[in-house]
Write a protein that holds these residues in place. Structure first.
Motif, PDB file in Angstrom:
ATOM      1  N   ALA A 150       0.872  -1.254  -0.052  1.00 13.54           N
ATOM      2  CA  ALA A 150       0.024  -0.144   0.004  1.00 13.54           C
ATOM      3  C   ALA A 150       1.098   1.101  -0.046  1.00 13.54           C
ATOM      4  CB  ALA A 150      -1.070  -0.036   1.086  1.00 13.54           C
ATOM      5  N   ALA A 183       0.913   4.227  -2.822  1.00 17.93           N
ATOM      6  CA  ALA A 183       0.871   5.628  -2.388  1.00 17.93           C
ATOM      7  C   ALA A 183       1.850   6.520  -2.716  1.00 17.93           C
ATOM      8  CB  ALA A 183       0.345   5.692  -0.820  1.00 17.93           C
ATOM      9  N   ALA A 224      -6.125   2.101  -7.505  1.00 21.79           N
ATOM     10  CA  ALA A 224      -5.639   2.403  -5.865  1.00 21.79           C
ATOM     11  C   ALA A 224      -4.210   3.330  -6.131  1.00 21.79           C
ATOM     12  CB  ALA A 224      -5.276   1.206  -5.288  1.00 21.79           C
ATOM     13  N   HIS A 248      -7.345   3.679  -2.685  1.00 21.77           N
ATOM     14  CA  HIS A 248      -6.207   2.948  -1.882  1.00 21.77           C
ATOM     15  C   HIS A 248      -6.376   2.821  -0.532  1.00 21.77           C
ATOM     16  CE1 HIS A 248      -2.558   3.975   0.619  1.00 21.77           C
ATOM     17  NE2 HIS A 248      -1.809   3.174  -0.398  1.00 21.77           N
TER      18      HIS A 248
END
Length: 172
Positions: A69, A73, A133, A140
């Motif tokens: 993740a 990001a 995402a 996300h």
């Protein structure tokens, strides 16, 4: 254990478990919450939706490798910054990194899920969701929480850049 803890634990268990046993497992966890005297948590657990196979693959991958993740990001932020500044060179370089990251994460997700030869439709859904995402902070957040329910597809990359008008509007 409090209702919030019961719900959080149930969510973590359900969205990392095989979707083929989701309904049975959800019912068992809801029954445990009811037996513990927490009817509100039991109701919320009963309301959790079964993930699609593609959402499950991604949930499993992020569960096994939480840094996934963060990688998405960070690259998403770089892409948005390059888009805002209209830096074509950076956009091309970051677009290549985007494709490489999504391909690597999809392979990792299938390996974690034990799917060595996933069908093309499943591969498409997983890569589209990873791309979404990267582009959409709300998607996300769901990915990072490991509780995706379905595949997500996003067109383009995040918010549009500056508005460009090539032809003035015609008089009304």
């Amino acid at each position: 254990m409090s209702g919030g803890d019961l719900l959080a634990q149930a969510t973590a268990e359900l969205y990392s478990a095989d979707p083929d046993v989701f309904i049975e497992h959800r019912d068992l966890l809801a029954a445990r919450a009811r037996a513990a005297g927490d009817a509100p948590a039991a109701k919320r657990i009963s309301g959790l939706r079964k993930p699609t196979r593609s959402a499950w693959v991604i949930n499993r991958m992020v569960h096994a490798a939480p840094q996934t993740a963060e990688q998405l990001a960070a690259l998403g932020q770089e892409l948005r910054a390059a888009q805002r500044s209209l830096d074509g060179t950076a956009i091309r370089e970051l677009s290549l990194r985007r494709r490489e990251l999504i391909d690597a994460l999809a392979r990792q997700g299938f390996a974690v899920a034990g799917l060595h030869a996933p069908p093309a439709a499943l591969r498409d859904e997983v890569t589209a969701t990873l791309a979404a995402a990267l582009a959409d902070p709300q998607v996300h957040e769901q990915l990072a929480a490991r509780n995706l329910v379905r595949a997500v597809r996003a067109e383009g990359f995040g918010p549009a850049g500056p508005a460009l008008t090539l032809v003035p509007p015609l008089p009304g």
